[in-house]
Design a protein around this motif. Structure first.
Motif, mmCIF file in Angstrom:
data_model
loop_
_atom_site.group_PDB
_atom_site.id
_atom_site.type_symbol
_atom_site.label_atom_id
_atom_site.label_comp_id
_atom_site.label_asym_id
_atom_site.label_seq_id
_atom_site.Cartn_x
_atom_site.Cartn_y
_atom_site.Cartn_z
ATOM 1 N N ALA A 20 -1.573 -1.836 6.702
ATOM 2 C CA ALA A 20 -1.355 -1.716 5.260
ATOM 3 C C ALA A 20 -0.253 -2.676 4.847
ATOM 4 C CB ALA A 20 -0.971 -0.291 4.894
ATOM 5 N N VAL A 21 -0.434 -3.288 3.675
ATOM 6 C CA VAL A 21 0.590 -4.158 3.099
ATOM 7 C C VAL A 21 0.853 -3.717 1.667
ATOM 8 C CG1 VAL A 21 0.081 -6.153 4.556
ATOM 9 C CG2 VAL A 21 -1.133 -5.887 2.402
ATOM 10 N N CYS A 22 2.105 -3.792 1.271
ATOM 11 C CA CYS A 22 2.483 -3.450 -0.097
ATOM 12 C C CYS A 22 2.796 -4.728 -0.859
ATOM 13 C CB CYS A 22 3.714 -2.555 -0.109
ATOM 14 S SG CYS A 22 3.430 -0.931 0.569
ATOM 15 N N ILE A 30 -4.537 -5.888 5.797
ATOM 16 C CA ILE A 30 -4.776 -7.184 6.447
ATOM 17 C C ILE A 30 -5.257 -6.938 7.871
ATOM 18 C CG2 ILE A 30 -3.115 -8.456 5.040
ATOM 19 C CD1 ILE A 30 -1.140 -8.269 7.443
ATOM 20 N N ASP A 31 -5.944 -7.968 8.437
ATOM 21 C CA ASP A 31 -6.353 -7.881 9.834
ATOM 22 C C ASP A 31 -5.283 -8.512 10.722
ATOM 23 O OD1 ASP A 31 -6.717 -10.669 9.693
ATOM 24 O OD2 ASP A 31 -8.904 -10.544 9.722
ATOM 25 N N ILE A 32 -5.556 -8.593 12.004
ATOM 26 C CA ILE A 32 -4.559 -9.096 12.959
ATOM 27 C C ILE A 32 -4.276 -10.580 12.784
ATOM 28 C CG2 ILE A 32 -5.006 -7.303 14.680
ATOM 29 C CD1 ILE A 32 -6.693 -9.375 16.218
ATOM 30 N N TYR A 33 -5.098 -11.285 12.013
ATOM 31 C CA TYR A 33 -4.883 -12.706 11.734
ATOM 32 C C TYR A 33 -4.151 -12.921 10.409
ATOM 33 C CZ TYR A 33 -8.326 -12.873 15.420
ATOM 34 O OH TYR A 33 -8.983 -12.682 16.605
ATOM 35 N N GLY A 34 -3.821 -11.842 9.727
ATOM 36 C CA GLY A 34 -3.114 -11.942 8.456
ATOM 37 C C GLY A 34 -4.028 -12.118 7.260
ATOM 38 N N GLU A 35 -5.336 -12.039 7.471
ATOM 39 C CA GLU A 35 -6.301 -12.181 6.377
ATOM 40 C C GLU A 35 -6.417 -10.871 5.608
ATOM 41 O OE1 GLU A 35 -7.930 -15.038 5.536
ATOM 42 O OE2 GLU A 35 -6.729 -15.996 7.100
ATOM 43 N N MET A 36 -6.423 -10.971 4.280
ATOM 44 C CA MET A 36 -6.577 -9.791 3.445
ATOM 45 C C MET A 36 -8.017 -9.300 3.561
ATOM 46 S SD MET A 36 -4.942 -7.705 1.398
ATOM 47 C CE MET A 36 -3.482 -8.592 0.884
ATOM 48 N N ILE A 37 -8.196 -8.089 4.047
ATOM 49 C CA ILE A 37 -9.516 -7.494 4.223
ATOM 50 C C ILE A 37 -9.836 -6.557 3.065
ATOM 51 C CG2 ILE A 37 -10.956 -6.053 5.744
ATOM 52 C CD1 ILE A 37 -10.222 -8.857 6.858
ATOM 53 N N ILE A 38 -8.852 -5.778 2.659
ATOM 54 C CA ILE A 38 -9.007 -4.859 1.526
ATOM 55 C C ILE A 38 -7.929 -5.218 0.521
ATOM 56 C CG2 ILE A 38 -8.981 -2.454 0.770
ATOM 57 C CD1 ILE A 38 -9.818 -1.701 3.652
ATOM 58 N N PHE A 57 -5.454 3.620 9.445
ATOM 59 C CA PHE A 57 -6.805 4.133 9.607
ATOM 60 C C PHE A 57 -6.847 5.123 10.749
ATOM 61 C CE2 PHE A 57 -7.781 0.751 6.810
ATOM 62 C CZ PHE A 57 -8.981 1.087 6.221
ATOM 63 N N SER A 58 -7.707 6.110 10.611
ATOM 64 C CA SER A 58 -7.948 7.107 11.636
ATOM 65 C C SER A 58 -9.433 7.417 11.599
ATOM 66 C CB SER A 58 -7.128 8.364 11.350
ATOM 67 O OG SER A 58 -7.451 9.380 12.262
ATOM 68 N N GLU A 59 -10.082 7.263 12.738
ATOM 69 C CA GLU A 59 -11.521 7.518 12.843
ATOM 70 C C GLU A 59 -12.318 6.696 11.827
ATOM 71 O OE1 GLU A 59 -12.479 11.695 13.268
ATOM 72 O OE2 GLU A 59 -10.705 12.036 14.494
ATOM 73 N N GLY A 60 -11.856 5.450 11.610
ATOM 74 C CA GLY A 60 -12.573 4.523 10.737
ATOM 75 C C GLY A 60 -12.331 4.683 9.257
ATOM 76 N N MET A 61 -11.455 5.590 8.862
ATOM 77 C CA MET A 61 -11.183 5.835 7.447
ATOM 78 C C MET A 61 -9.678 5.837 7.192
ATOM 79 S SD MET A 61 -14.160 7.037 5.952
ATOM 80 C CE MET A 61 -15.641 7.863 6.451
ATOM 81 N N SER A 62 -9.326 5.511 5.948
ATOM 82 C CA SER A 62 -7.938 5.610 5.516
ATOM 83 C C SER A 62 -7.889 6.415 4.224
ATOM 84 C CB SER A 62 -7.344 4.230 5.264
ATOM 85 O OG SER A 62 -6.009 4.354 4.797
ATOM 86 N N VAL A 63 -6.880 7.231 4.114
ATOM 87 C CA VAL A 63 -6.628 7.939 2.860
ATOM 88 C C VAL A 63 -6.119 6.917 1.859
ATOM 89 C CG1 VAL A 63 -5.228 9.721 1.752
ATOM 90 C CG2 VAL A 63 -6.099 10.086 4.067
ATOM 91 N N PHE A 64 -6.590 6.995 0.620
ATOM 92 C CA PHE A 64 -6.067 6.129 -0.436
ATOM 93 C C PHE A 64 -5.686 6.989 -1.630
ATOM 94 C CE2 PHE A 64 -10.447 6.561 -1.723
ATOM 95 C CZ PHE A 64 -10.418 6.524 -3.110
ATOM 96 N N LEU A 65 -4.838 6.428 -2.472
ATOM 97 C CA LEU A 65 -4.358 7.108 -3.670
ATOM 98 C C LEU A 65 -4.793 6.297 -4.874
ATOM 99 C CD1 LEU A 65 -2.547 9.312 -4.987
ATOM 100 C CD2 LEU A 65 -0.608 7.789 -4.610
ATOM 101 N N GLN A 66 -5.451 6.965 -5.823
ATOM 102 C CA GLN A 66 -5.908 6.301 -7.033
ATOM 103 C C GLN A 66 -5.851 7.304 -8.187
ATOM 104 O OE1 GLN A 66 -10.084 4.940 -7.123
ATOM 105 N NE2 GLN A 66 -9.225 2.915 -7.477
ATOM 106 N N LYS A 67 -5.118 6.918 -9.232
ATOM 107 C CA LYS A 67 -4.928 7.781 -10.400
ATOM 108 C C LYS A 67 -4.377 9.155 -10.005
ATOM 109 C CE LYS A 67 -8.425 5.411 -13.070
ATOM 110 N NZ LYS A 67 -9.688 5.480 -13.772
ATOM 111 N N TRP A 76 -13.938 -1.596 5.220
ATOM 112 C CA TRP A 76 -14.358 -2.686 4.338
ATOM 113 C C TRP A 76 -13.914 -2.438 2.905
ATOM 114 C CZ3 TRP A 76 -17.107 -0.572 8.268
ATOM 115 C CH2 TRP A 76 -17.368 -1.422 9.345
ATOM 116 N N GLY A 77 -13.212 -1.305 2.697
ATOM 117 C CA GLY A 77 -12.698 -0.985 1.373
ATOM 118 C C GLY A 77 -13.642 -0.194 0.497
ATOM 119 N N TYR A 78 -14.774 0.211 1.043
ATOM 120 C CA TYR A 78 -15.715 1.025 0.266
ATOM 121 C C TYR A 78 -15.217 2.460 0.189
ATOM 122 C CZ TYR A 78 -18.967 -2.848 0.759
ATOM 123 O OH TYR A 78 -19.554 -4.080 0.724
ATOM 124 N N ILE A 79 -15.320 3.037 -0.988
ATOM 125 C CA ILE A 79 -14.926 4.433 -1.166
ATOM 126 C C ILE A 79 -16.011 5.311 -0.559
ATOM 127 C CG2 ILE A 79 -14.493 6.274 -2.838
ATOM 128 C CD1 ILE A 79 -13.268 4.101 -4.663
#
Length: 135
Positions: A20-22, A30-38, A57-67, A76-79
Motif C-alpha cells: 500500500a502507498v499513501c 504498487i508491485d515489487i517493481y514500484g509500478e502502480m497496480i491499483i 492483502f490477505s487471501e487475495g483480498m484487501s479491505v478498502f475504505l470508501q465513503k 487488480w483493484g476490482y471491488i
C-alpha cells in the motif's frame, strides 16, 4: 528505492506481492517493481487501529475504505465486496469479521453472510475458532 520513497507519503510492507502507498489522492498499491497496480483512490483511515485493515492483502483480498464504509478489493483493484460495512477485518480462513448497523457477524470472500450479525463484538477466526461477545 529512494525515488519510490520520495513519490509517496508512506509505503507499507509488501503483502502477497503488493504494498500500500499513501498519496495526496488516497491509498493505492504498487508491485515489487514500484509500478502502480491499483490507483490511489481509496480513503485514508484516520483511526490508527484500522490501518492494518486498509493496508495489505490477505487471501487475495484487501479491505478498502470508501465513503466511510469498508469492503474488499482483489489484486487488480476490482471491488469484490461492496463498501457496505462499518468495520471489516482482513480475510482469515476464508471469512472476515464484519460490523453492520452496530452488530458483528461474519462474511465470506464474496460477501455472503457466514454467521449472522447478532454479536456486540467479534474477532477473526484463527485455527477454526473465533472470539465473539453478546451482551
Amino acid at each position: 528505492m529512494t525515488e519510490l520513497l520520495e513519490q509517496y507519503d508512506h509505503i507499507d510492507g509488501f503483502h502477497e506481492g503488493l504494498a500500500a502507498v499513501c498519496t495526496n489522492e488516497g491509498i493505492g498499491f504498487i508491485d515489487i517493481y514500484g509500478e502502480m497496480i491499483i490507483s490511489p483512490k481509496y480513503e485514508k483511515t484516520e483511526d490508527e487501529t484500522d490501518q492494518d485493515k486498509v493496508y495489505g492483502f490477505s487471501e487475495g483480498m484487501s479491505v478498502f475504505l470508501q465513503k466511510g464504509q469498508y469492503g474488499f478489493i482483489d489484486k487488480w483493484g476490482y471491488i469484490i465486496v461492496s463498501a457496505d460495512y462499518n468495520k471489516l477485518s482482513p480475510l482469515n480462513e476464508c471469512v472476515a469479521a464484519a460490523q453492520l448497523n452496530e452488530k458483528w457477524g461474519f462474511i465470506n470472500h464474496r460477501g455472503r453472510v457466514f454467521i449472522p450479525f447478532i454479536y456486540d463484538f467479534a474477532q477473526s477466526f484463527h485455527e477454526g475458532i473465533c472470539w465473539v461477545q453478546k451482551k
